[in-house]
Design a protein around this motif. Structure first.
Motif, short mmCIF file in Angstrom:
data_model
loop_
_atom_site.label_atom_id
_atom_site.label_comp_id
_atom_site.label_asym_id
_atom_site.label_seq_id
_atom_site.Cartn_x
_atom_site.Cartn_y
_atom_site.Cartn_z
N VAL A 252 19.54 -26.99 27.66
CA VAL A 252 19.69 -25.65 27.08
C VAL A 252 20.01 -24.62 28.17
CG1 VAL A 252 18.51 -23.83 25.81
CG2 VAL A 252 18.20 -26.20 25.13
N ALA A 253 19.45 -24.78 29.35
CA ALA A 253 19.68 -23.82 30.43
C ALA A 253 21.16 -23.73 30.80
CB ALA A 253 18.86 -24.19 31.67
N ARG B 161 31.42 -23.48 20.62
CA ARG B 161 31.55 -24.85 20.10
C ARG B 161 32.41 -25.70 21.02
NH1 ARG B 161 32.52 -23.92 13.63
NH2 ARG B 161 30.35 -23.48 13.12
N PHE B 162 33.56 -25.17 21.41
CA PHE B 162 34.45 -25.91 22.30
C PHE B 162 33.79 -26.18 23.64
CE2 PHE B 162 37.80 -26.37 25.44
CZ PHE B 162 38.67 -27.26 24.83
N ALA B 163 33.19 -25.14 24.22
CA ALA B 163 32.56 -25.27 25.53
C ALA B 163 31.42 -26.28 25.52
CB ALA B 163 32.05 -23.91 26.02
N SER B 164 30.66 -26.30 24.45
CA SER B 164 29.51 -27.22 24.40
C SER B 164 29.96 -28.68 24.41
CB SER B 164 28.64 -26.94 23.18
OG SER B 164 29.32 -27.25 21.99
N VAL B 165 31.11 -28.96 23.81
CA VAL B 165 31.64 -30.33 23.82
C VAL B 165 32.37 -30.59 25.13
CG1 VAL B 165 33.28 -31.91 22.72
CG2 VAL B 165 31.80 -30.46 21.32
N TYR B 166 33.24 -29.65 25.53
CA TYR B 166 34.06 -29.84 26.72
C TYR B 166 33.22 -29.96 27.99
CZ TYR B 166 37.41 -28.93 30.41
OH TYR B 166 38.16 -29.02 31.56
N LYS B 167 32.22 -29.12 28.13
CA LYS B 167 31.42 -29.11 29.35
C LYS B 167 30.24 -30.09 29.31
CE LYS B 167 32.72 -24.83 31.35
NZ LYS B 167 32.30 -23.89 32.35
N GLN B 168 29.99 -30.67 28.16
CA GLN B 168 28.91 -31.67 28.01
C GLN B 168 27.60 -31.19 28.63
OE1 GLN B 168 30.51 -35.29 29.68
NE2 GLN B 168 32.01 -35.50 28.06
N GLU C 112 26.21 -20.56 30.44
CA GLU C 112 27.61 -20.44 30.02
C GLU C 112 27.83 -19.29 29.06
OE1 GLU C 112 31.59 -20.97 29.90
OE2 GLU C 112 30.25 -22.08 31.22
N VAL C 113 26.97 -19.18 28.08
CA VAL C 113 27.09 -18.12 27.09
C VAL C 113 26.85 -16.75 27.72
CG1 VAL C 113 26.13 -17.21 24.94
CG2 VAL C 113 26.51 -19.66 25.19
N SER C 114 25.97 -16.69 28.70
CA SER C 114 25.63 -15.41 29.34
C SER C 114 26.70 -14.92 30.30
CB SER C 114 24.32 -15.54 30.11
OG SER C 114 23.29 -15.86 29.22
N SER C 115 27.51 -15.83 30.80
CA SER C 115 28.51 -15.42 31.81
C SER C 115 29.75 -14.81 31.20
CB SER C 115 28.92 -16.62 32.66
OG SER C 115 29.52 -17.61 31.89
#
Length: 68
Positions: free
Chosen positions: A59-60, A48-55, A65-68
């Motif tokens: 989807v790729a 949740r944080f990363a999706s907002v912070y990294k904008q 990000e989630v895979s790393s």
């Protein structure tokens, strides 16, 4: 994530940033520090944080990000 975990995450982030920077701490370093620690505490909160912070633009980027 309970209040104690959040408090510890904040304290740990502050300590690490103060040790790394003398006077001014870049906002990007704060965001990265929070993401790093949040990832270890709670995967959902991290995403949740990363999706907002990294904008993420698509989807790729999100999947990368989630895979790393």
């Amino acid at each position: 994530v309970d209040l104690e975990q959040i408090s510890m995450l904040v304290e740990d982030t502050i300590d690490a940033l103060e040790a790394q920077f003398e006077n001014q701490i870049p906002s990007s370093a704060i965001g990265e520090g929070v993401m790093q620690r949040l990832r270890r505490v709670d995967q959902v909160a991290y995403v949740r944080f990363a999706s907002v912070y990294k904008q993420f633009r698509d989807v790729a980027e999100f999947v990368d990000e989630v895979s790393s």
